[in-house]
Design a protein around this motif. Structure first.
Motif, short mmCIF file in Angstrom:
data_model
loop_
_atom_site.label_atom_id
_atom_site.label_comp_id
_atom_site.label_asym_id
_atom_site.label_seq_id
_atom_site.Cartn_x
_atom_site.Cartn_y
_atom_site.Cartn_z
N ALA B 18 -7.38 -5.78 7.46
CA ALA B 18 -6.70 -4.50 7.30
C ALA B 18 -5.20 -4.71 7.22
CB ALA B 18 -7.05 -3.60 8.47
N SER B 19 -4.75 -5.15 6.09
CA SER B 19 -3.33 -5.33 5.90
C SER B 19 -2.90 -4.53 4.67
CB SER B 19 -3.03 -6.82 5.68
OG SER B 19 -3.77 -7.29 4.59
N PRO B 20 -1.63 -4.15 4.63
CA PRO B 20 -1.21 -3.28 3.54
C PRO B 20 -1.06 -4.03 2.22
CG PRO B 20 0.65 -3.86 4.91
CD PRO B 20 -0.54 -4.48 5.54
N THR B 21 -1.31 -3.35 1.15
CA THR B 21 -1.10 -3.93 -0.16
C THR B 21 -0.51 -2.84 -1.04
OG1 THR B 21 -2.13 -5.19 -1.92
CG2 THR B 21 -3.41 -3.38 -1.04
N PRO B 22 0.43 -3.21 -1.91
CA PRO B 22 1.09 -2.18 -2.68
C PRO B 22 0.21 -1.59 -3.79
CG PRO B 22 1.93 -4.33 -3.28
CD PRO B 22 0.96 -4.54 -2.18
N ALA B 23 0.64 -0.48 -4.28
CA ALA B 23 0.02 0.23 -5.41
C ALA B 23 -1.21 1.01 -4.99
CB ALA B 23 -0.34 -0.72 -6.54
N ALA B 24 -1.35 2.14 -5.61
CA ALA B 24 -2.49 3.00 -5.30
C ALA B 24 -3.75 2.44 -5.92
CB ALA B 24 -2.24 4.39 -5.85
N PRO B 25 -4.93 2.77 -5.35
CA PRO B 25 -6.17 2.35 -5.98
C PRO B 25 -6.20 2.85 -7.42
CG PRO B 25 -6.59 3.30 -3.83
CD PRO B 25 -5.15 3.50 -4.12
N GLY B 26 -6.49 1.96 -8.32
CA GLY B 26 -6.53 2.34 -9.72
C GLY B 26 -5.21 2.10 -10.43
N GLY B 27 -4.22 1.64 -9.69
CA GLY B 27 -2.92 1.37 -10.31
C GLY B 27 -2.24 2.63 -10.78
N ALA B 28 -1.94 3.49 -9.85
CA ALA B 28 -1.44 4.82 -10.19
C ALA B 28 -0.07 4.78 -10.85
CB ALA B 28 -1.35 5.65 -8.92
N ARG B 29 0.16 5.83 -11.63
CA ARG B 29 1.47 5.97 -12.25
C ARG B 29 2.34 6.80 -11.31
NH1 ARG B 29 -2.16 8.35 -16.76
NH2 ARG B 29 -3.20 8.69 -14.80
N SER B 30 3.09 6.13 -10.50
CA SER B 30 3.93 6.86 -9.56
C SER B 30 5.24 6.12 -9.41
CB SER B 30 3.24 6.95 -8.21
OG SER B 30 4.13 7.48 -7.25
N THR B 256 -0.44 12.83 -1.00
CA THR B 256 -0.72 11.41 -0.77
C THR B 256 -2.02 10.98 -1.46
OG1 THR B 256 -1.88 11.86 1.30
CG2 THR B 256 0.45 11.31 1.46
N LEU B 257 -2.91 11.95 -1.68
CA LEU B 257 -4.16 11.63 -2.38
C LEU B 257 -3.95 11.55 -3.89
CD1 LEU B 257 -6.74 13.97 -0.58
CD2 LEU B 257 -6.61 11.48 -0.42
N LYS B 258 -2.84 12.12 -4.32
CA LYS B 258 -2.64 12.31 -5.77
C LYS B 258 -2.74 11.00 -6.55
CE LYS B 258 1.53 13.15 -7.39
NZ LYS B 258 2.77 13.88 -7.80
N ASP B 259 -1.98 10.01 -6.11
CA ASP B 259 -1.92 8.76 -6.88
C ASP B 259 -3.31 8.19 -7.12
OD1 ASP B 259 0.75 8.97 -7.05
OD2 ASP B 259 1.22 7.38 -5.61
N SER B 260 -4.05 8.02 -6.02
CA SER B 260 -5.33 7.33 -6.16
C SER B 260 -6.36 8.21 -6.88
CB SER B 260 -5.86 6.90 -4.80
OG SER B 260 -6.08 8.01 -3.98
N TYR B 261 -6.37 9.50 -6.59
CA TYR B 261 -7.38 10.37 -7.19
C TYR B 261 -7.10 10.61 -8.67
CZ TYR B 261 -9.85 11.44 -2.85
OH TYR B 261 -10.61 11.35 -1.72
N CYS B 262 -5.84 10.74 -9.02
CA CYS B 262 -5.51 10.92 -10.44
C CYS B 262 -5.88 9.66 -11.23
CB CYS B 262 -4.03 11.23 -10.62
SG CYS B 262 -3.60 12.92 -10.18
N ALA B 263 -5.58 8.50 -10.64
CA ALA B 263 -5.86 7.24 -11.34
C ALA B 263 -7.36 7.06 -11.56
CB ALA B 263 -5.31 6.07 -10.53
N ARG B 264 -8.15 7.47 -10.58
CA ARG B 264 -9.60 7.30 -10.70
C ARG B 264 -10.21 8.17 -11.78
NH1 ARG B 264 -11.43 4.40 -6.62
NH2 ARG B 264 -10.03 4.17 -4.85
N THR B 265 -9.58 9.31 -12.02
CA THR B 265 -10.17 10.28 -12.94
C THR B 265 -9.36 10.44 -14.22
OG1 THR B 265 -8.97 11.99 -11.74
CG2 THR B 265 -11.26 11.62 -11.10
#
Lengths: 122, 302
Positions: B18-30, B256-265
């Motif tokens: 459990a360590s941090p990693t950059p970028a949102a799931p899906g490589g969000a545009r943010s 905060t959900l925006k990046d990952s959820y937008c990228a997924r869809t």
């Protein structure tokens, strides 16, 4: 209805503990739980509402402590602040009952009215 | 692991812990680089910006819920307190101030959000409740867990609650508090936003339905004196300071959900922003309330 104000710090010393019967304990628990439900549902979160909720929570905590006395009786040590707040809550609870309620709630009201009277005694 | 692959399938995992990693799931545009935990099913970022939001949320909840806890605690009986999913540790620290004689332990899958130096005398332990807690049976007189719906997959809830009960002492209290996906009244924009969020969460194994049954979960885990309380918290400037505080928290939380959820869809972030803006307008117009679910119960005495 008048609003409840916290009593001054100097009046916060503990009062003589109330000894409640099992019936009074249950009635008071119902009233305090009911007050919390109603306050969360209907009142805006002001500082005064929050203080009353914390008081109801604190008294409930004392009522629900393990190891009651024989026969389900319970000692309820209250600070002067809690006693004043409890009087206010019981009066508010009574005022909300605008029409006779079916049993067994009617009984709880009678029990609470008696308890309120005890709290008024010097 | 299948769940993890689903959750983070579009992202290169840098570590199994459990360590941090950059970028949102899906490589969000943010334009803001967010950091996420790997190795655990946690939908929200884990970075200083999120820590700031969590601390803000803590104060917003205090103002709206009246206290840091809802169980009818009695200070005399409180020896040890456990905070599961302690995050920034702010709840544990403030509980320590309320109950100075109690020993307070906070656990989290990552301790990176804790303040430095650690505030004594609280103790913080790295542990994942999904894998069991590293404590013996009956250790704590009060066990508290809140706002972990984005960290506990729906199917894991019964087991997690049983684990919380296990580490709680006889006659001790267990308390759960979660935010729902219900805003009342909900206009069309609000429904559209939450339906969209719920459908993605569901596909990832996170089901908001479960938080409506917190009391049942406690009962099924053997608790007594269980009280479930649904708390409709005023949301918006219409409700004064407390409503404004919660509004700010909710807007930031959903964002905060925006990046990952937008990228997924493949949803453009601007579309999400517009959905959120329209929903927030409804909350003011309709004097909306955001439903919280709380439940507390006691482990039976000996």
């Amino acid at each position: 209805m008048s609003t409840w104000k916290s009593v001054p710090r100097r009046a916060m010393a503990a009062t003589e503990p109330l000894v409640l019967t099992a019936e009074q304990v249950e009635a008071l628990q119902r009233a305090l739980q009911g007050y919390r439900q109603e306050a969360f549902a209907r009142e805006l979160p002001t500082a005064e509402r929050n203080a009353r909720l914390r008081l109801a929570q604190s008294v409930l905590g004392k009522l629900l402590e393990p190891s009651p006395l024989p026969g389900g009786r319970r000692t309820l040590p209250l600070t002067a602040d809690e006693q004043a707040g409890l009087r206010w809550l019981l009066a508010a609870f009574r005022a909300q009952q605008t029409r006779p309620a079916p049993d067994p709630r009617t009984d709880w009201l009678a029990v609470l009215a008696a308890l309120e009277q005890r709290l008024e005694e010097p | 692991m299948a769940l993890l692959r689903t959750l983070f399938g579009h992202r290169r995992a840098r570590s199994a812990s459990a360590s941090p990693t950059p970028a949102a799931p899906g490589g969000a545009r943010s334009h803001v680089q967010r950091h996420y935990l790997t190795g655990v099913p946690y939908l929200l970022p884990k970075d200083p910006l999120e820590d700031q939001r969590l601390n803000y949320q803590h104060h917003a909840l205090y103002r709206t819920l009246s206290n840091h806890y809802l169980a009818p605690l009695s200070p005399e009986g409180l020896r040890t307190i456990l905070d599961v999913g302690t995050g920034t540790g702010i709840w544990a620290v403030e509980l320590q101030a309320l109950f100075p004689d109690a020993r307070i332990v906070g656990v989290d899958v990552s301790l990176q959000s804790l303040p430095q130096p650690l505030p004594p005398p609280c103790v913080f332990v790295r542990a994942n409740v999904l894998e069991g807690l590293p404590f013996p049976d009956g250790q704590f007189s009060y066990t508290h867990q809140r706002l972990l719906v984005a960290a506990i997959p729906a199917r894991s809830w019964p087991e997690v609650v049983r684990e919380l009960v296990r580490v709680t002492a006889p006659d001790g209290w267990i308390e759960l508090l979660e935010i729902s996906d219900v805003i009342q009244p909900a206009g069309p924009a609000t429904r559209r936003l939450f339906d969209w969020i719920a459908s993605i969460s569901r596909s990832l194994g996170f089901e908001m339905e479960v938080v409506r049954h917190l009391g049942e979960l406690l009962t099924q885990a053997g608790c007594v004196d269980v009280v479930q309380q649904d708390i409709p918290v005023p949301l918006g400037r219409w409700a004064g300071t407390a409503g404004q505080l919660l509004l700010t928290d909710v807007l930031h939380g959903l964002s905060t959900l925006k990046d990952s959820y937008c990228a997924r869809t493949d949803t453009p972030p601007e579309v999400f922003d517009e959905m959120l803006r329209e929903a927030a307008q409804e909350w003011e117009q309709q004097q909306a309330r955001y439903l919280f679910h709380a439940a507390y119960g006691r482990r039976p005495g000996r």
